[in-house]
Scaffold this motif. Sequence first.
Motif, PDB file in Angstrom:
ATOM      1  N   VAL A  88       8.519   3.334  12.233  1.00 40.32           N
ATOM      2  CA  VAL A  88       9.292   2.088  12.129  1.00 40.32           C
ATOM      3  C   VAL A  88       9.959   1.761  13.466  1.00 40.32           C
ATOM      4  CG1 VAL A  88      11.257   0.969  11.004  1.00 40.32           C
ATOM      5  CG2 VAL A  88       9.623   2.300   9.647  1.00 40.32           C
ATOM      6  N   ASP A  89      10.479   2.771  14.160  1.00 38.90           N
ATOM      7  CA  ASP A  89      11.071   2.541  15.484  1.00 38.90           C
ATOM      8  C   ASP A  89      10.048   1.896  16.419  1.00 38.90           C
ATOM      9  OD1 ASP A  89      13.467   3.622  14.668  1.00 38.90           O
ATOM     10  OD2 ASP A  89      13.157   5.565  15.672  1.00 38.90           O
ATOM     11  N   PHE A  90       8.850   2.446  16.409  1.00 39.44           N
ATOM     12  CA  PHE A  90       7.783   1.933  17.294  1.00 39.44           C
ATOM     13  C   PHE A  90       7.390   0.516  16.893  1.00 39.44           C
ATOM     14  CE2 PHE A  90       3.229   1.316  18.131  1.00 39.44           C
ATOM     15  CZ  PHE A  90       3.189   1.532  19.498  1.00 39.44           C
ATOM     16  N   LEU A  91       7.303   0.260  15.601  1.00 37.55           N
ATOM     17  CA  LEU A  91       6.874  -1.037  15.115  1.00 37.55           C
ATOM     18  C   LEU A  91       7.919  -2.125  15.370  1.00 37.55           C
ATOM     19  CD1 LEU A  91       4.886  -2.798  13.478  1.00 37.55           C
ATOM     20  CD2 LEU A  91       6.038  -1.997  11.403  1.00 37.55           C
ATOM     21  N   LEU A  92       9.185  -1.817  15.117  1.00 39.01           N
ATOM     22  CA  LEU A  92      10.224  -2.837  15.191  1.00 39.01           C
ATOM     23  C   LEU A  92      10.676  -3.158  16.617  1.00 39.01           C
ATOM     24  CD1 LEU A  92      12.654  -2.231  12.210  1.00 39.01           C
ATOM     25  CD2 LEU A  92      10.827  -3.913  12.437  1.00 39.01           C
ATOM     26  N   HIS A  93      10.513  -2.237  17.531  1.00 42.65           N
ATOM     27  CA  HIS A  93      11.033  -2.482  18.882  1.00 42.65           C
ATOM     28  C   HIS A  93      10.447  -3.749  19.511  1.00 42.65           C
ATOM     29  CE1 HIS A  93      12.726  -1.818  22.806  1.00 42.65           C
ATOM     30  NE2 HIS A  93      11.518  -1.875  23.328  1.00 42.65           N
ATOM     31  N   PRO A  94       9.105  -3.890  19.597  1.00 41.50           N
ATOM     32  CA  PRO A  94       8.573  -5.115  20.202  1.00 41.50           C
ATOM     33  C   PRO A  94       8.767  -6.339  19.330  1.00 41.50           C
ATOM     34  CG  PRO A  94       6.785  -3.750  19.406  1.00 41.50           C
ATOM     35  CD  PRO A  94       8.038  -2.945  19.274  1.00 41.50           C
ATOM     36  N   VAL A  95       8.794  -6.172  17.998  1.00 43.23           N
ATOM     37  CA  VAL A  95       8.943  -7.324  17.104  1.00 43.23           C
ATOM     38  C   VAL A  95      10.341  -7.916  17.232  1.00 43.23           C
ATOM     39  CG1 VAL A  95       8.942  -8.078  14.709  1.00 43.23           C
ATOM     40  CG2 VAL A  95       7.233  -6.451  15.478  1.00 43.23           C
ATOM     41  N   ALA A 124      12.478 -15.806  12.480  1.00 39.38           N
ATOM     42  CA  ALA A 124      12.016 -16.537  11.292  1.00 39.38           C
ATOM     43  C   ALA A 124      10.498 -16.617  11.211  1.00 39.38           C
ATOM     44  CB  ALA A 124      12.621 -17.938  11.279  1.00 39.38           C
ATOM     45  N   GLY A 125       9.819 -16.644  12.351  1.00 42.84           N
ATOM     46  CA  GLY A 125       8.360 -16.789  12.342  1.00 42.84           C
ATOM     47  C   GLY A 125       7.600 -15.479  12.293  1.00 42.84           C
ATOM     48  N   THR A 126       8.272 -14.389  12.012  1.00 43.59           N
ATOM     49  CA  THR A 126       7.603 -13.089  11.967  1.00 43.59           C
ATOM     50  C   THR A 126       6.472 -13.108  10.938  1.00 43.59           C
ATOM     51  OG1 THR A 126       9.621 -11.915  12.585  1.00 43.59           O
ATOM     52  CG2 THR A 126       7.897 -10.619  11.514  1.00 43.59           C
ATOM     53  N   PRO A 127       5.253 -12.703  11.318  1.00 44.38           N
ATOM     54  CA  PRO A 127       4.140 -12.658  10.358  1.00 44.38           C
ATOM     55  C   PRO A 127       4.318 -11.470   9.392  1.00 44.38           C
ATOM     56  CG  PRO A 127       3.406 -11.903  12.513  1.00 44.38           C
ATOM     57  CD  PRO A 127       4.825 -12.357  12.680  1.00 44.38           C
ATOM     58  N   VAL A 128       4.752 -11.771   8.192  1.00 41.12           N
ATOM     59  CA  VAL A 128       5.108 -10.725   7.219  1.00 41.12           C
ATOM     60  C   VAL A 128       3.919  -9.829   6.899  1.00 41.12           C
ATOM     61  CG1 VAL A 128       5.957 -10.299   4.887  1.00 41.12           C
ATOM     62  CG2 VAL A 128       6.933 -12.174   6.243  1.00 41.12           C
ATOM     63  N   THR A 129       2.774 -10.444   6.606  1.00 43.50           N
ATOM     64  CA  THR A 129       1.597  -9.661   6.225  1.00 43.50           C
ATOM     65  C   THR A 129       1.143  -8.754   7.360  1.00 43.50           C
ATOM     66  OG1 THR A 129       0.880 -11.380   4.688  1.00 43.50           O
ATOM     67  CG2 THR A 129      -0.790  -9.795   5.411  1.00 43.50           C
ATOM     68  N   LEU A 130       1.129  -9.266   8.573  1.00 42.50           N
ATOM     69  CA  LEU A 130       0.688  -8.457   9.715  1.00 42.50           C
ATOM     70  C   LEU A 130       1.624  -7.275   9.953  1.00 42.50           C
ATOM     71  CD1 LEU A 130      -1.344  -8.118  11.985  1.00 42.50           C
ATOM     72  CD2 LEU A 130       0.038  -9.679  13.381  1.00 42.50           C
ATOM     73  N   LEU A 131       2.917  -7.517   9.835  1.00 42.17           N
ATOM     74  CA  LEU A 131       3.879  -6.431  10.013  1.00 42.17           C
ATOM     75  C   LEU A 131       3.654  -5.334   8.974  1.00 42.17           C
ATOM     76  CD1 LEU A 131       7.633  -6.805  10.817  1.00 42.17           C
ATOM     77  CD2 LEU A 131       6.896  -5.187   9.091  1.00 42.17           C
ATOM     78  N   LEU A 132       3.476  -5.740   7.720  1.00 39.95           N
ATOM     79  CA  LEU A 132       3.290  -4.751   6.656  1.00 39.95           C
ATOM     80  C   LEU A 132       1.947  -4.057   6.754  1.00 39.95           C
ATOM     81  CD1 LEU A 132       4.912  -6.700   3.691  1.00 39.95           C
ATOM     82  CD2 LEU A 132       5.791  -4.631   4.781  1.00 39.95           C
ATOM     83  N   THR A 160      19.719  -2.443   5.443  1.00 39.47           N
ATOM     84  CA  THR A 160      19.161  -2.828   6.744  1.00 39.47           C
ATOM     85  C   THR A 160      17.642  -2.860   6.647  1.00 39.47           C
ATOM     86  OG1 THR A 160      18.886  -0.588   7.629  1.00 39.47           O
ATOM     87  CG2 THR A 160      21.042  -1.640   7.937  1.00 39.47           C
ATOM     88  N   LEU A 161      17.038  -3.710   7.461  1.00 38.75           N
ATOM     89  CA  LEU A 161      15.577  -3.774   7.502  1.00 38.75           C
ATOM     90  C   LEU A 161      14.997  -2.435   7.944  1.00 38.75           C
ATOM     91  CD1 LEU A 161      12.896  -5.399   7.461  1.00 38.75           C
ATOM     92  CD2 LEU A 161      13.314  -5.888   9.878  1.00 38.75           C
ATOM     93  N   HIS A 162      15.590  -1.847   8.967  1.00 42.98           N
ATOM     94  CA  HIS A 162      15.095  -0.569   9.475  1.00 42.98           C
ATOM     95  C   HIS A 162      15.091   0.488   8.361  1.00 42.98           C
ATOM     96  CE1 HIS A 162      15.136   3.306  11.577  1.00 42.98           C
ATOM     97  NE2 HIS A 162      14.457   2.675  12.542  1.00 42.98           N
ATOM     98  N   GLY A 163      16.211   0.602   7.671  1.00 38.12           N
ATOM     99  CA  GLY A 163      16.299   1.583   6.591  1.00 38.12           C
ATOM    100  C   GLY A 163      15.314   1.310   5.480  1.00 38.12           C
ATOM    101  N   ASP A 164      15.141   0.039   5.129  1.00 39.06           N
ATOM    102  CA  ASP A 164      14.204  -0.324   4.060  1.00 39.06           C
ATOM    103  C   ASP A 164      12.771   0.034   4.448  1.00 39.06           C
ATOM    104  OD1 ASP A 164      16.426  -1.347   2.834  1.00 39.06           O
ATOM    105  OD2 ASP A 164      15.815  -3.451   2.983  1.00 39.06           O
ATOM    106  N   LEU A 165      12.386  -0.269   5.698  1.00 43.16           N
ATOM    107  CA  LEU A 165      11.020   0.011   6.130  1.00 43.16           C
ATOM    108  C   LEU A 165      10.762   1.514   6.249  1.00 43.16           C
ATOM    109  CD1 LEU A 165      10.377  -2.779   8.786  1.00 43.16           C
ATOM    110  CD2 LEU A 165       9.538  -2.664   6.430  1.00 43.16           C
ATOM    111  N   VAL A 166      11.786   2.266   6.660  1.00 45.70           N
ATOM    112  CA  VAL A 166      11.631   3.727   6.693  1.00 45.70           C
ATOM    113  C   VAL A 166      11.393   4.255   5.279  1.00 45.70           C
ATOM    114  CG1 VAL A 166      12.831   5.925   7.113  1.00 45.70           C
ATOM    115  CG2 VAL A 166      12.924   4.092   8.827  1.00 45.70           C
TER     116      VAL A 166
END
Length: 199
Positions: free
Chosen positions: A190-197, A148-156, A81-87
């Motif tokens: 990660v919870d805080f970051l992913l919720h609005p995204v 699909a349009g998620t800004p990868v660099t900004l998220l990271l 999962t994305l959540h697990g990977d980012l954690v």
Amino acid sequence: MSVTPSQPGRPRDPEVDRRIGQAALDVFGDAGWAGFAMEAVAKRAGVGKASLYLRWNSKEAVLTDALTLGLPKVADVDTGTLHGDLVELATQMLDLYLGPCSRAAMRLNLEAASIPGVAEHYEAMRTAQVLAARAIVRRGIDRGELPAGTPVTLLLDTLVGGAMMHVLTTPTGKRAALANDTASYAQRLVDFLLHPVSA
């Protein structure tokens, strides 16, 4: 990396090599490149300076080997999962900046580009880390966990920067407690970051 070949005779002691590597990271973390010297590394490791010159022919080679062997790697982890990977990614970053090599890791961000020999090695490490992190987000997009349009660099940048800034702003007296439970803070971040995204 230019490492002097081992001399014939008694084999090298891995424990001595480990002590020298950690000492090199400690000296670099404390004093930076300007204060990094073979004598200081030998003294911190509790060995004679000749032991260093039997193994390496320059201080650049000592530091490069120490970084290769002693600095924790930030790697791609696929939990499904994305959540697990980012954690996992955030936990690795927190462990890096809170662990025994934390000061050296911080120094590298500021000084690596200006150190001959070390700069190339550090750039290769950084590139591998960036590619691993981007692969995590791309998998999340491919699975439909992110638009699909998620800004990868900004998220990271937000995730990694948030982890680093939390370490920098945590009072010294509370860092040991944070180091003992980095996964909990990584989960909240990660919870805080992913919720609005994802919303």
